[in-house]
Motif scaffolding. Structure first.
Motif, PDB file in Angstrom:
ATOM      1  N   ARG A 110      40.054  27.272  49.653  1.00 13.19           N
ATOM      2  CA  ARG A 110      41.137  28.010  50.300  1.00 13.19           C
ATOM      3  C   ARG A 110      42.085  28.600  49.239  1.00 13.19           C
ATOM      4  NH1 ARG A 110      43.163  24.111  53.240  1.00 13.19           N
ATOM      5  NH2 ARG A 110      41.673  24.408  54.903  1.00 13.19           N
ATOM      6  N   GLY A 111      42.450  27.797  48.235  1.00 14.76           N
ATOM      7  CA  GLY A 111      43.319  28.273  47.169  1.00 14.76           C
ATOM      8  C   GLY A 111      42.675  29.372  46.350  1.00 14.76           C
ATOM      9  N   LEU A 112      41.377  29.224  46.086  1.00  9.50           N
ATOM     10  CA  LEU A 112      40.630  30.240  45.344  1.00  9.50           C
ATOM     11  C   LEU A 112      40.569  31.537  46.140  1.00  9.50           C
ATOM     12  CD1 LEU A 112      39.050  30.784  42.773  1.00  9.50           C
ATOM     13  CD2 LEU A 112      37.011  29.908  43.905  1.00  9.50           C
ATOM     14  N   TYR A 113      40.374  31.424  47.432  1.00  6.92           N
ATOM     15  CA  TYR A 113      40.343  32.601  48.307  1.00  6.92           C
ATOM     16  C   TYR A 113      41.680  33.335  48.249  1.00  6.92           C
ATOM     17  CZ  TYR A 113      40.376  35.368  52.582  1.00  6.92           C
ATOM     18  OH  TYR A 113      40.492  36.393  53.489  1.00  6.92           O
ATOM     19  N   ILE A 114      42.794  32.584  48.396  1.00  4.76           N
ATOM     20  CA  ILE A 114      44.125  33.203  48.345  1.00  4.76           C
ATOM     21  C   ILE A 114      44.357  33.857  46.983  1.00  4.76           C
ATOM     22  CG2 ILE A 114      46.611  32.695  48.336  1.00  4.76           C
ATOM     23  CD1 ILE A 114      45.991  30.549  50.488  1.00  4.76           C
ATOM     24  N   THR A 115      43.944  33.186  45.917  1.00  6.88           N
ATOM     25  CA  THR A 115      44.115  33.734  44.568  1.00  6.88           C
ATOM     26  C   THR A 115      43.319  35.017  44.402  1.00  6.88           C
ATOM     27  OG1 THR A 115      44.432  31.498  43.692  1.00  6.88           O
ATOM     28  CG2 THR A 115      43.901  33.225  42.106  1.00  6.88           C
ATOM     29  N   LEU A 172      44.691  38.717  43.679  1.00  2.52           N
ATOM     30  CA  LEU A 172      44.211  39.538  42.560  1.00  2.52           C
ATOM     31  C   LEU A 172      43.731  40.907  43.040  1.00  2.52           C
ATOM     32  CD1 LEU A 172      42.303  36.908  40.397  1.00  2.52           C
ATOM     33  CD2 LEU A 172      44.424  38.092  39.819  1.00  2.52           C
ATOM     34  N   LYS A 173      43.073  40.943  44.200  1.00  2.74           N
ATOM     35  CA  LYS A 173      42.627  42.215  44.766  1.00  2.74           C
ATOM     36  C   LYS A 173      43.824  43.100  45.096  1.00  2.74           C
ATOM     37  CE  LYS A 173      40.072  44.160  48.654  1.00  2.74           C
ATOM     38  NZ  LYS A 173      39.354  43.868  49.905  1.00  2.74           N
ATOM     39  N   SER A 184      47.359  47.645  43.955  1.00  5.73           N
ATOM     40  CA  SER A 184      48.720  48.109  43.682  1.00  5.73           C
ATOM     41  C   SER A 184      48.820  48.777  42.313  1.00  5.73           C
ATOM     42  CB  SER A 184      49.685  46.917  43.753  1.00  5.73           C
ATOM     43  OG  SER A 184      50.992  47.339  43.463  1.00  5.73           O
ATOM     44  N   ALA A 185      48.141  48.205  41.313  1.00  2.00           N
ATOM     45  CA  ALA A 185      48.158  48.786  39.974  1.00  2.00           C
ATOM     46  C   ALA A 185      47.477  50.149  39.969  1.00  2.00           C
ATOM     47  CB  ALA A 185      47.471  47.841  38.988  1.00  2.00           C
TER      48      ALA A 185
END
Length: 167
Positions: free
Chosen positions: A148-153, A157-158, A163-164
């Motif tokens: 779950r944490g990896l998914y949120i991270t 990042l996406k 945004s960049a």
């Protein structure tokens, strides 16, 4: 009162000024609609003199003068273009960041994660250069909370990448 210390003089003057200002608060209306103090002019002048003396003795007047000089200096230095650039490059992005953080629970999630005792334990182990095996890392991937944490991270990042690209 001649033998008073500087601290005693400051205390006396501040109490005296507070007492005198309370007397000036009583205001009566005149027939013309203007207000005038109920105390005589001499008393008001005496209070003003006491206030001025307090400001000088306490050093407050020096600070006020320095503050006003700094404001005058800033007024001369700051241009409209500087204010526009500051608003465009600092204040607006900061406002957008605060708006984004307040509309999501990301700050609360990160705060709770940072307070997790397991994180503290992992930080201590990493600091002590404890060997972290590939097997340990892979076994962590089997944990639902890690996924779950990896998914949120990864989603974060996406969003950062998107945004960049727009900027």
């Amino acid at each position: 009162r001649v033998n008073m210390t500087e601290t005693q003089v400051k205390e006396y003057l501040s109490e005296e000024i507070r007492r005198k200002w309370l007397a000036v608060d009583r205001i009566v209306a005149t027939p013309s609609g203007k207000s005038m103090p109920t105390v005589p002019r001499e008393v008001v002048e005496q209070q003003l003199w006491g206030a001025a003396e307090y400001l000088v003795r306490s050093g407050v007047l020096d600070h006020v003068v320095e503050l006003l000089a700094t404001i005058a200096m800033l007024h001369d230095v700051v241009t409209d273009r500087m204010v526009d650039e500051l608003a465009k490059n600092v204040i607006r992005p900061l406002g957008l960041l605060i708006d984004g953080l307040t509309r999501t629970s990301l700050v609360e999630v990160i705060g709770r994660a940072l307070a997790d005792p397991e994180l503290e334990k992992a930080l201590v182990e990493a600091k002590e250069d404890k060997k972290i095996s590939i097997r340990t890392l892979i076994s962590l991937l089997n944990d639902a909370e890690v996924r779950r944490g990896l998914y949120i991270t990864l989603v974060l990042l996406k969003a950062l990448g998107k945004s960049a690209k727009e900027i």
